[in-house]
Design a protein around this motif. Structure first.
Motif, mmCIF file in Angstrom:
data_model
loop_
_atom_site.group_PDB
_atom_site.id
_atom_site.type_symbol
_atom_site.label_atom_id
_atom_site.label_comp_id
_atom_site.label_asym_id
_atom_site.label_seq_id
_atom_site.Cartn_x
_atom_site.Cartn_y
_atom_site.Cartn_z
ATOM 1 N N LYS A 296 0.834 -1.202 0.000
ATOM 2 C CA LYS A 296 0.000 0.000 0.000
ATOM 3 C C LYS A 296 0.874 1.260 0.000
ATOM 4 O O LYS A 296 1.916 1.320 0.663
ATOM 5 N N ASP A 297 0.430 2.253 -0.726
ATOM 6 C CA ASP A 297 0.990 3.600 -0.739
ATOM 7 C C ASP A 297 1.344 4.032 0.694
ATOM 8 O O ASP A 297 0.551 3.846 1.602
ATOM 9 N N ILE B 178 6.388 4.621 -0.919
ATOM 10 C CA ILE B 178 5.694 4.040 -2.072
ATOM 11 C C ILE B 178 4.545 4.987 -2.383
ATOM 12 O O ILE B 178 3.702 5.234 -1.518
ATOM 13 N N GLY B 179 4.553 5.553 -3.584
ATOM 14 C CA GLY B 179 3.448 6.463 -3.891
ATOM 15 C C GLY B 179 3.718 7.354 -5.078
ATOM 16 O O GLY B 179 4.694 7.146 -5.820
ATOM 17 N N PHE B 180 2.875 8.346 -5.209
ATOM 18 C CA PHE B 180 2.899 9.210 -6.389
ATOM 19 C C PHE B 180 3.618 10.537 -6.149
ATOM 20 O O PHE B 180 3.468 11.460 -6.937
ATOM 21 N N ASN B 181 4.366 10.651 -5.048
ATOM 22 C CA ASN B 181 5.025 11.918 -4.694
ATOM 23 C C ASN B 181 4.022 13.075 -4.802
ATOM 24 O O ASN B 181 4.210 14.012 -5.595
ATOM 25 N N ARG C 83 3.093 8.939 -11.576
ATOM 26 C CA ARG C 83 3.274 7.478 -11.578
ATOM 27 C C ARG C 83 3.844 7.034 -10.234
ATOM 28 O O ARG C 83 4.546 7.802 -9.558
ATOM 29 N N ILE C 84 3.497 5.819 -9.894
ATOM 30 C CA ILE C 84 3.908 5.303 -8.589
ATOM 31 C C ILE C 84 5.417 4.990 -8.595
ATOM 32 O O ILE C 84 5.938 4.497 -9.596
ATOM 33 N N THR C 85 6.090 5.345 -7.521
ATOM 34 C CA THR C 85 7.514 5.009 -7.401
ATOM 35 C C THR C 85 7.755 4.345 -6.047
ATOM 36 O O THR C 85 6.998 4.563 -5.092
ATOM 37 N N ASN D 45 1.271 8.703 2.551
ATOM 38 C CA ASN D 45 1.929 9.813 1.861
ATOM 39 C C ASN D 45 1.080 11.070 2.013
ATOM 40 O O ASN D 45 -0.140 11.004 1.939
#
Ligand SMILES: Cc1cc2nc3c(=O)[nH]c(=O)nc-3n(C[C@H](O)[C@H](O)[C@H](O)COP(=O)(O)O)c2cc1C
Ligand SMILES: Nc1ncnc2c1ncn2[C@@H]1O[C@H](COP(=O)(O)OP(=O)(O)O)[C@@H](O)[C@H]1O
Length: 311
Positions: A221-222, A242-245, A252-254, A282
């Motif tokens: 999970k983000d 983990i997430g989309f900044n 995009r997810i990093t 996040n």
């Protein structure tokens, strides 16, 4: 451990063996109980322990569900079997021929005649043969006829719930890493190569190794996690986002990991990332300084958590 690719080798010198059957995604508590039983039988009988792995993930072929995500690769499974002291890994393609084997052919011809199986260890819910028509009870019945003894291990329960790969996937997807790790009896990990990101990390004072995402495997999970990163035979404490900044309106997810007390270029390095604990979700900050301040707090928390783990 001997690795035998059944599509390449013809088993001239086959050895009598005790085979453990299953999908083994994750090698969790339940899987480990089967392995333990097989190793006990190995001691008693002298037959070697073995395991059958499909070269392509069978779920992907059966479900044709392109969104299905695995907990581990075949390479990880082979390594795990080796570490558990299983003596033979049979690899086979899950192709049309194999998929269409009848129950009788699977046991009588494939296991008995081709592989030299003397005993089978399976879980209660194991299915096999064409359209998964065979059950562990069928395995026992057909096996009896060709002198194969089948041991059906009882489901392993955790707090009253049956331990399964899908339960662990659910825990990881919802960020409950603590429970996932308990069910796995080890920290959940992913593997990947360090790739270039947007080169913002260093400017923030928190360089992050961006880990290439493999679409076949599950992403937790983000959020922000305390993690351990391993490369070059060394393990380091790290904190991973983990997430989309969201602060930077990323699209995009990093997966990016800041390694504590570390300052080297590791682009293109293959790393293994173990998840220990989820710290938070996040946040979309209005000011970059607020993100930096929050990362400093994450660092303090990560150091505290890191002290609880030996690595
Ligand atoms: C511990 C940690 C916590 C993070 N928390 C957030 C966050 O709450 N919100 C956010 O937008 N980005 C967060 N990030 C991601 C950063 O925005 C990201 O690392 C930074 O933009 C660097 O990106 P780059 O690797 O592409 O240069 C976090 C990163 C780390 C390592
Ligand atoms: N403590 C550290 N943690 C993570 N990466 C580091 C660290 N120190 C140096 N690096 C290197 O810096 C890179 C990350 O820098 P960063 O500015 O975040 O750029 P990028 O956006 O390309 O990830 C990593 O890929 C790694 O090679």
């Amino acid at each position: 451990m001997k690795i035998i690719d059944l599509n390449l080798n013809n088993l001239d010198n086959k050895e009598e063996n005790i085979i453990v059957l299953g999908n083994f995604d994750g090698f969790h508590m339940g899987h480990l109980s089967l392995i333990k039983k097989a190793l006990m039988l190995e001691k008693e009988t002298g037959y070697l322990t073995s395991c059958l792995l499909f070269k392509e993930h069978s779920n992907k072929l059966i479900n044709s569900d392109n969104n299905f995500k695995f907990l581990m690769s075949n390479q990880d499974k082979i390594q795990m079997l080796d570490e558990l002291h299983i003596k033979i890994a049979f690899l086979i393609s899950f192709d049309e021929n194999f998929m269409k084997l009848s129950k009788e052919n699977f046991v009588g011809n494939f296991l008995h005649k081709k592989l030299g199986v003397k005993s089978i260890v399976v879980g209660e819910d194991y299915t096999f043969a064409y359209k998964s028509s065979g059950t562990s009870k069928d395995l026992q019945e057909i096996g009896d006829k060709c002198n194969i003894k089948t041991y059906i291990a009882k489901d392993v329960l955790f707090n009253g719930t049956k331990v399964s790969s899908s339960l662990i996937r659910e825990k990881i997807k919802t960020g409950d890493i603590k429970s996932a790790n308990e069910l796995l009896t080890r920290p959940y990990f992913i593997k990947g190569k360090v790739v270039h990101g947007k080169a913002r990390g260093k400017k923030l004072g928190f360089p992050t190794a961006n880990i290439e995402i493999n679409e076949n495997y599950l992403i937790a999970k983000d959020g922000v996690y305390t993690t351990i990163i391993e490369f070059g035979q060394k393990k380091y404490l790290s904190m991973t986002s983990i997430g989309f900044n969201p602060t930077f309106n990323g699209n995009r997810i990093t997966i990016e990991s800041h390694i504590l007390d570390f300052n080297e270029d590791i682009y293109n390095t293959e790393v293994k990332l173990y998840f220990l604990q989820r710290l938070r979700s996040n946040i979309k900050f209005n000011k970059i300084q607020s993100l930096i301040d929050q990362m400093k707090k994450d660092l303090i928390e990560t150091k505290k958590i890191g002290k609880l783990y030996k690595f």
